[in-house]
Scaffold this motif. Structure first.
Motif, PDB file in Angstrom:
ATOM      1  N   TYR A  65       0.684  -1.298   0.066  1.00  0.00           N
ATOM      2  CA  TYR A  65      -0.198  -0.335   0.129  1.00  0.00           C
ATOM      3  C   TYR A  65       0.924   1.146  -0.058  1.00  0.00           C
ATOM      4  N   SER A  66       2.212   1.212   0.160  1.00  0.00           N
ATOM      5  CA  SER A  66       2.798   2.522   0.032  1.00  0.00           C
ATOM      6  C   SER A  66       3.127   2.827  -1.334  1.00  0.00           C
ATOM      7  N   ALA A  67       2.589   1.965  -2.416  1.00  0.00           N
ATOM      8  CA  ALA A  67       2.676   2.498  -3.610  1.00  0.00           C
ATOM      9  C   ALA A  67       1.213   3.014  -4.196  1.00  0.00           C
ATOM     10  N   SER A  68       0.432   3.344  -2.965  1.00  0.00           N
ATOM     11  CA  SER A  68      -1.037   3.798  -3.350  1.00  0.00           C
ATOM     12  C   SER A  68      -0.936   5.217  -3.184  1.00  0.00           C
ATOM     13  N   LYS A  69      -0.155   6.058  -2.356  1.00  0.00           N
ATOM     14  CA  LYS A  69      -0.236   7.459  -2.225  1.00  0.00           C
ATOM     15  C   LYS A  69       1.066   8.093  -2.830  1.00  0.00           C
ATOM     16  N   VAL A  70       0.731   9.242  -3.428  1.00  0.00           N
ATOM     17  CA  VAL A  70       2.081   9.972  -3.640  1.00  0.00           C
ATOM     18  C   VAL A  70       3.313  10.213  -2.846  1.00  0.00           C
ATOM     19  N   ALA A  71       2.574  10.671  -1.499  1.00  0.00           N
ATOM     20  CA  ALA A  71       3.902  10.942  -0.817  1.00  0.00           C
ATOM     21  C   ALA A  71       4.689   9.772  -0.170  1.00  0.00           C
ATOM     22  N   ALA A  72       3.677   8.543  -0.022  1.00  0.00           N
ATOM     23  CA  ALA A  72       4.470   7.379   0.398  1.00  0.00           C
ATOM     24  C   ALA A  72       5.349   6.950  -0.690  1.00  0.00           C
ATOM     25  N   LEU A  73       4.961   7.113  -1.981  1.00  0.00           N
ATOM     26  CA  LEU A  73       5.900   6.598  -3.098  1.00  0.00           C
ATOM     27  C   LEU A  73       7.206   7.426  -3.122  1.00  0.00           C
ATOM     28  N   LYS A  74       7.003   8.749  -3.143  1.00  0.00           N
ATOM     29  CA  LYS A  74       8.389   9.592  -2.949  1.00  0.00           C
ATOM     30  C   LYS A  74       8.998   9.089  -1.883  1.00  0.00           C
ATOM     31  N   ALA A  75       8.357   8.999  -0.562  1.00  0.00           N
ATOM     32  CA  ALA A  75       9.422   8.460   0.577  1.00  0.00           C
ATOM     33  C   ALA A  75      10.188   7.210   0.264  1.00  0.00           C
ATOM     34  N   LEU A  76       9.483   6.384  -0.401  1.00  0.00           N
ATOM     35  CA  LEU A  76      10.144   4.981  -0.743  1.00  0.00           C
ATOM     36  C   LEU A  76      11.458   5.270  -1.725  1.00  0.00           C
ATOM     37  N   HIS A  77      10.988   6.198  -2.721  1.00  0.00           N
ATOM     38  CA  HIS A  77      12.357   6.522  -3.816  1.00  0.00           C
ATOM     39  C   HIS A  77      13.394   7.257  -2.760  1.00  0.00           C
ATOM     40  N   THR A  78      12.937   8.166  -1.923  1.00  0.00           N
ATOM     41  CA  THR A  78      14.174   8.546  -1.239  1.00  0.00           C
ATOM     42  C   THR A  78      14.722   7.627  -0.400  1.00  0.00           C
ATOM     43  N   TYR A 104      15.095   4.417  -1.155  1.00  0.00           N
ATOM     44  CA  TYR A 104      15.783   3.767  -1.953  1.00  0.00           C
ATOM     45  C   TYR A 104      17.118   4.258  -2.450  1.00  0.00           C
ATOM     46  N   ASP A 105      17.024   5.581  -2.615  1.00  0.00           N
ATOM     47  CA  ASP A 105      18.081   6.238  -3.207  1.00  0.00           C
ATOM     48  C   ASP A 105      19.271   6.370  -2.352  1.00  0.00           C
ATOM     49  N   TRP A 106      18.721   6.543  -0.923  1.00  0.00           N
ATOM     50  CA  TRP A 106      19.898   6.961   0.321  1.00  0.00           C
ATOM     51  C   TRP A 106      20.577   5.535   0.212  1.00  0.00           C
ATOM     52  N   ALA A 107      19.718   4.533   0.367  1.00  0.00           N
ATOM     53  CA  ALA A 107      20.390   3.216   0.630  1.00  0.00           C
ATOM     54  C   ALA A 107      21.255   2.722  -0.462  1.00  0.00           C
ATOM     55  N   LEU A 108      21.079   2.926  -1.686  1.00  0.00           N
ATOM     56  CA  LEU A 108      22.053   2.630  -2.764  1.00  0.00           C
ATOM     57  C   LEU A 108      23.089   3.624  -2.920  1.00  0.00           C
ATOM     58  N   ALA A 109      23.280   4.584  -2.327  1.00  0.00           N
ATOM     59  CA  ALA A 109      24.508   5.587  -2.205  1.00  0.00           C
ATOM     60  C   ALA A 109      25.318   5.216  -1.407  1.00  0.00           C
ATOM     61  N   GLN A 110      24.972   4.191  -0.389  1.00  0.00           N
ATOM     62  CA  GLN A 110      25.799   3.533   0.708  1.00  0.00           C
ATOM     63  C   GLN A 110      26.865   2.389   0.240  1.00  0.00           C
ATOM     64  N   PRO A 111      27.917   2.169   0.757  1.00  0.00           N
ATOM     65  CA  PRO A 111      28.914   0.905   0.448  1.00  0.00           C
ATOM     66  C   PRO A 111      28.194  -0.195   1.090  1.00  0.00           C
ATOM     67  N   THR A 112      27.442  -0.925   0.207  1.00  0.00           N
ATOM     68  CA  THR A 112      26.702  -2.146   0.930  1.00  0.00           C
ATOM     69  C   THR A 112      26.847  -3.344   0.320  1.00  0.00           C
ATOM     70  N   GLN A 113      26.218  -4.426   0.756  1.00  0.00           N
ATOM     71  CA  GLN A 113      26.356  -5.830  -0.082  1.00  0.00           C
ATOM     72  C   GLN A 113      25.069  -6.066  -0.079  1.00  0.00           C
ATOM     73  N   PRO A 114      24.091  -6.065  -1.302  1.00  0.00           N
ATOM     74  CA  PRO A 114      22.870  -6.358  -1.049  1.00  0.00           C
ATOM     75  C   PRO A 114      22.630  -7.806  -1.435  1.00  0.00           C
TER      76      PRO A 114
END
Length: 919
Positions: free
Chosen positions: A732-745, A747-757
């Motif tokens: 349901y996070s993909a049902s609202k504009v604000a929630a979807l924008k928060a998801l992208h934020t 994801y983008d932060w996490a993918l900028a970190q040195p991680t092992q997915p």
């Protein structure tokens, strides 16, 4: 090279690496009990067991082989095959044991043993056998000893021919070695120095003449046949220090030791000794309906996990263990809230453990009435009740960890600690002093406000009045040592994503009102191609569910999601139970309305929720051949042991639960959950971090609130790395504009970190492996730590003050990298040895990678290694600048460097490499 060493190198290549040989070629244990003390036995390469108890090879992990006990010359009446033994072979009864002595000289016995006794064990997976009673024929006056020996030789040769690769340990049988030594793995004998007199029921010293004779036989076995020898001696379990001394003596005599009680049903002492990785936690079961919600679990287990320990729980009403083995349990922790009915029983038991030398850490309340005599035994003194106000007149640096303690005179236990080191001193208006926290010779205590305090007027907000990490270390005398750490892999913090299926049929607040599931597929799953676990609730998507008119579209979207290579498939149950323990309680008259989705005519059952929903996904939604093994718990995610048993019995994986919400709004480690929860013998891994429902006030808004999870990731990443980065949300996070924008934020932060997915299933395996990984030391080599059974968890966190690592002599260890709270060491396999000491700074080593290190083999001119990732490879090696890296496709050039650290990037996700250095 001595023949024995040549033999062992050929026999145990997996035990050898770049470092030195252990003093003993292997470590062995003997345990004939029905329940194996796994934590102690995993320290050994071989454990001889009684197979009739049902133990299966592999039960102790990949690095400990189970050998089956087999009696050759006698058969006990309890053996199922005794009735099948030909009557002519049954010659007499050994009255000492009630067993039947066999005429081993007859050829039919070799065939019977091979087919009826060894054969079934071989089919079960046993490849090693401990052959006992090889000299039982001496009890038969009418059997020619020479004929009996020939019969035994024929038996050994039959087994070797019938079962290629079989490993046989003799219990004595010295007279057989000239003919069959090439088929023998090792030779053992009992009572080298210390024995057991059954007639006198006491432990005895072995007579000098007997000892010299046996040592001479052992010398012959080693020198003439190149075989290792094993000595089995007997001492009471309480004589641990004496057993260690005796084991070291035997090692000096080139004998692999095992010293234990004569029943061989308790943990003994061998060449290796496990380091304790468990703490016994005594808690008040009256605090909550399930252990998940008790103070001990919520507040203590996470710090214990961080320090490398697993919590075992008991209540004062349980059958408390008479004696804790210091090789398994590092101490006792209690969290009592007062008013315990069995307080006197708890007090007596704790005092007994303290008298035996076990350290105890007490939180919140002693849990029993502390009279003058009881206080004196603990080094405490009772004082007059305090008069308000109270002033904190002295405190240790660990006091005031998250907030200054505000003790109340009315609840303060009036004690001082003349026998210990006060951590805090309170002074009342009359000048009387009190010690509500102290380190004592027996452990330590943090009482009332100096433990966890609930903030007044703020529901669910707690703070620590003292540093629980430092207090546990000091009270339990926990040494600084490597910690198995499931937050990190290959030197980088883990990144994982999992999605609960709730809201799959919801309409998105976007043009055209698309289904939220479709938005999630198109705008998230197809964009972020890192490992995900995606789940559905069967009742939301199936044609027989709550939305039959949408089912065709919903199932089609689910099939597209599950077809993505970076998505693993999970169930979020059939009807989404909200309260797992209540939904299956037949006494509840309103189960459907209150505790799960209201499906007409449905009677809830764990089997339908778990197995039924997984079968539905397998049959209708999953691509052919793609596994469906993961269940993401719904609702309160607090199943009981019987429900968790379904997961284990059907070889499934599970996750969810816990309540990690540490953030700027809750800046406390009290809001960080442990790795998981134990329900009896079953373990449920928690979601490392909570989902967006918490950050959006139960989905009432603000709907952009999930972006605050970034604070959680940061605060659980340093100054202590407590959790991986876990992006966890609902459809349901993909049902609202604000929630979807928060998801992208997020994801983008996490993918900028040195991680092992990693996939959530990878993390789940690491979480389970945290409980089973073994740390051990060889008795005669205290500078080397042996890691065993690291089958999924290949990361150790080295404390900041831990000694330097000698990489050149640490086989199985690829390298280390700096972290926020020490160094992270990457293991190259399930077993490794970590030796402390100086090492050359320019020795090639592994630093970090975004993928798993699947192979690492050092040699004089460099290293061969392999990496496997879910995204294009990025990794760092430490090596001199004149070393050259290449794959089968050609050379690989570093994209950057910092000193000896060289950074590499490849387009592919897995590759095999060779690093070559001159010299």
């Amino acid at each position: 090279m001595p023949r024995a060493l040549t033999f062992l190198i050929a026999l145990f290549p997996c035990l050898l690496g770049l470092g030195e040989l252990q003093a003993a070629p292997f470590s062995i244990a003997f345990h004939y009990g029905s329940t194996l003390p796994a934590d102690g036995l995993r320290a050994h390469d071989i454990v001889v067991v009684e197979p009739d108890h049902g133990h299966q090879p592999g039960a102790l992990g990949p690095d400990t082989d189970l050998f089956a006990y087999v009696s050759v010359g006698e058969v006990h009446p309890q053996r199922a095959y005794l009735a099948e033994v030909p009557a002519a072979l049954k010659r007499k009864i050994n009255t000492d044991w009630g067993s039947v002595v066999i005429d081993v000289s007859q050829p039919v016995w070799a065939e019977f043993m091979a087919e009826r006794i060894v054969g079934p064990l071989w089919q079960r997976g046993y490849r090693g056998f401990f052959l006992d009673t090889l000299d039982a024929y001496r009890l038969l006056d009418d059997v020619d000893p020479a004929a009996a020996q020939r019969g035994l030789e024929a038996l050994i040769q039959t087994l070797a021919k019938r079962y290629p690769g079989i490993r046989l340990i003799f219990n004595r049988g010295f007279e057989l070695l000239p003919a069959v030594h090439s088929q023998v793995f090792a030779v053992a004998a009992e009572s080298v120095h210390r024995g057991w007199s059954a007639g006198q029921s006491r432990y005895v010293a072995v007579p000098e003449a007997d000892r010299r004779w046996l040592l001479a036989r052992f010398d012959e076995v080693r020198q003439r046949y190149g075989l290792p020898v094993i000595g089995i001696d007997y001492l009471p379990a309480s004589a641990l220090d004496e057993a260690r001394t005796l084991a070291r003596r035997m090692l000096a005599e080139e004998i692999i030791p095992w010293i234990a009680e004569p029943s061989l049903t308790t943990l003994g002492t061998g060449a290796n000794e496990a380091l304790p990785r468990r703490v016994l936690v005594v808690y008040d079961a009256n605090e909550a309906s399930a252990i998940n919600y008790t103070n001990a679990h919520r507040y203590i287990e996470m710090p214990l996990n961080y320090l490398g320990y697993v919590a075992d729980y008991v209540t004062p009403d349980d059958a408390l263990p008479e004696r804790l083995d210091p090789r398994i349990h590092a101490g006792i922790v209690t969290w009592m809230t007062g008013g315990i009915k069995r307080g006197e029983r708890l007090h007596h038991w704790l005092q007994t453990q303290i008298d035996a030398g076990t350290k105890v850490a007490i939180f919140d309340d002693f849990g029993f009435e502390l009279g003058h005599s009881a206080a004196a035994r603990l080094g405490l003194r009772l004082a007059l009740p305090p008069t308000a106000p109270l002033t904190l007149s002295q405190s240790d640096p660990l006091i005031g960890f998250e907030m200054p303690p505000r003790p109340r005179a009315g609840t303060l236990l009036p004690i001082t600690a003349p026998g210990g080191i006060p951590l805090a001193t309170l002074t009342d208006t009359n000048g009387q002093t009190y010690h509500p926290a102290a380190i004592m010779p027996w452990g330590g205590y943090l009482l009332d406000a100096f433990a966890v305090v609930e903030l007044p007027g703020v529901e669910g907000q707690s703070r620590w009045g003292a540093d629980p990490f430092a207090f546990l270390q000091r009270a339990l005398r926990l040494p600084a040592r490597p910690v198995p750490d499931p937050t990190t892999a290959s030197g980088r913090r883990l990144l994982m994503v999992h999605i609960d299926g709730d809201g799959f049929p919801s309409l998105g607040e976007f043009p055209g009102s698309p289904l939220a599931a479709q938005v999630l597929l198109d705008d998230v799953l197809k964009r972020y191609r890192i490992p995900h676990a995606m789940s559905v609730i069967e009742a939301e998507v199936s044609p027989q569910g709550l939305y039959p008119a949408l089912a065709t579209r919903l199932e089609g979207i689910a099939r597209q999601m599950f077809a993505l290579a970076h998505v693993e498939i999970a169930s979020h149950t059939y009807s989404h139970p909200f309260k797992w323990r209540k939904v299956f309680d037949a006494r509840d008259d309103d189960r459907a309305a209150d505790y799960h989705l209201d499906i007409p005519g449905y009677t809830p059952s764990p089997e339908r929720e778990i197995l039924g929903s997984i079968d539905y996904i397998r049959s209708r939604l999953a691509p052919a051949g793609k596994p469906v093994r993961l269940l993401l718990w719904s609702g309160n995610a607090a199943p009981d042991a019987d429900t968790l048993k379904l997961i284990t019995d059907h070889n499934l994986l599970d996750m969810n639960g816990g309540n990690t919400t540490m953030s700027r709004r809750r800046p406390t480690v009290a809001a960080v959950s442990p790795i998981g929860v134990h329900q009896g013998p079953y373990f449920q891994p928690y979601a490392p971090v909570m989902n967006e429902n918490v950050y959006t006030s139960d989905w009432t808004g603000p709907f952009y609130g999930f972006r605050d999870v970034i604070d959680t990731f940061k605060m659980t990443g340093e100054p202590r790395r407590l959790k991986p980065i876990n992006i966890y949300y609902h459809t349901y996070s993909a049902s609202k504009v604000a929630a979807l924008k928060a998801l992208h934020t997020v994801y983008d932060w996490a993918l900028a970190q040195p991680t092992q997915p990693v996939f959530p299933s990878d993390y789940i395996a690491m979480a389970h492996n945290f409980n089973t990984l073994s740390l051990a030391r060889a008795l005669d080599d205290p500078d080397t730590l042996h890691i065993r059974n690291a089958d999924a968890l290949h990361n150790l966190r080295l404390p900041p003050d831990f000694a330097a690592i000698d990489l050149a002599n640490s086989p199985g260890l690829a390298g280390t990298t700096s972290g926020p709270d020490g160094r992270f060491a990457t293991l190259a396999s399930s077993r490794a040895s970590l030796r402390t000491g100086a090492t050359a700074a320019d020795i090639p080593s592994f630093v970090s990678a975004n993928g798993r290190l699947t192979h690492w083999q050092g040699h004089p001119k460099g290293i061969d290694f392999a990496l496997k990732a879910h995204t294009p490879l990025s990794f760092t090696l430490s090596h001199p600048s004149d070393c050259r890296l290449q794959t089968g496709r050609g050379p690989v050039v570093a994209s950057g460097r910092s000193g000896l650290k060289h950074h590499y990037h490849l387009d592919g996700t897995n590759a095999t490499f060779t690093l070559r250095c001159p010299g």
